[in-house]
Design a protein around this motif. Structure first.
Motif: not given
Length: 138
Positions: A40-54, A60-68
């Motif tokens: 699901q992650v590899r096939g996602a249309w888009r992903v967003v990760g949240a990371y500690l800057a340090s 954190g994470f979010a993914r989206a499936v889309s027709d684009g």
């Protein structure tokens, strides 16, 4: 003060961190295997990760499936428990739906507990044009 960095770079994702959260903390989709989640992650249309800057640790994470073109489904949004309360969930959702290529799309999602969060980003209860076929797995 903790600083977070959001990124839509798929190659930056920590699949172990995503699997760990989704398989133990998430109330949704625990029936998925690790292979399912990685697919699901590899096939996602888009992903967003949240990371500690340090440290670069993914929190954190979010993914989206889309027709684009005009439709997207938001899925698997989470923030690790130790990083909640700092607005990171809002930042993840905004980055995904408002700050990316799908800003003008019709977005849908399913949630059992975060209605307030999503309403602040323009989500609302479906109208009479929406229909859903429930998951047969329960």
């Amino acid at each position: 003060m903790v600083t977070y960095v959001l990124s839509d770079a798929a190659d930056r994702l920590d699949l172990e961190a995503i699997w760990r959260f989704l398989s133990t903390e998430a109330y949704w989709g625990r029936w998925r295997s690790r292979d399912d989640v990685e697919q699901q992650v590899r096939g996602a249309w888009r992903v967003v990760g949240a990371y500690l800057a340090s440290t670069g640790e993914q929190v954190g994470f979010a993914r989206a499936v889309s027709d684009g073109v005009g439709f997207a489904y938001l899925a698997d949004v989470y923030v690790d428990a130790g990083h909640r309360g700092a607005g990171l969930g809002h930042r993840l959702v905004a980055a995904m739906i408002d700050e990316g290529p799908g800003a003008d799309f019709r977005w849908v999602l399913f949630t059992g507990d975060a209605h307030g969060l999503y309403r602040t980003h323009g989500f609302r209860d479906p109208d009479s044009t929406a229909m859903v076929r429930p998951d047969r797995r329960g």
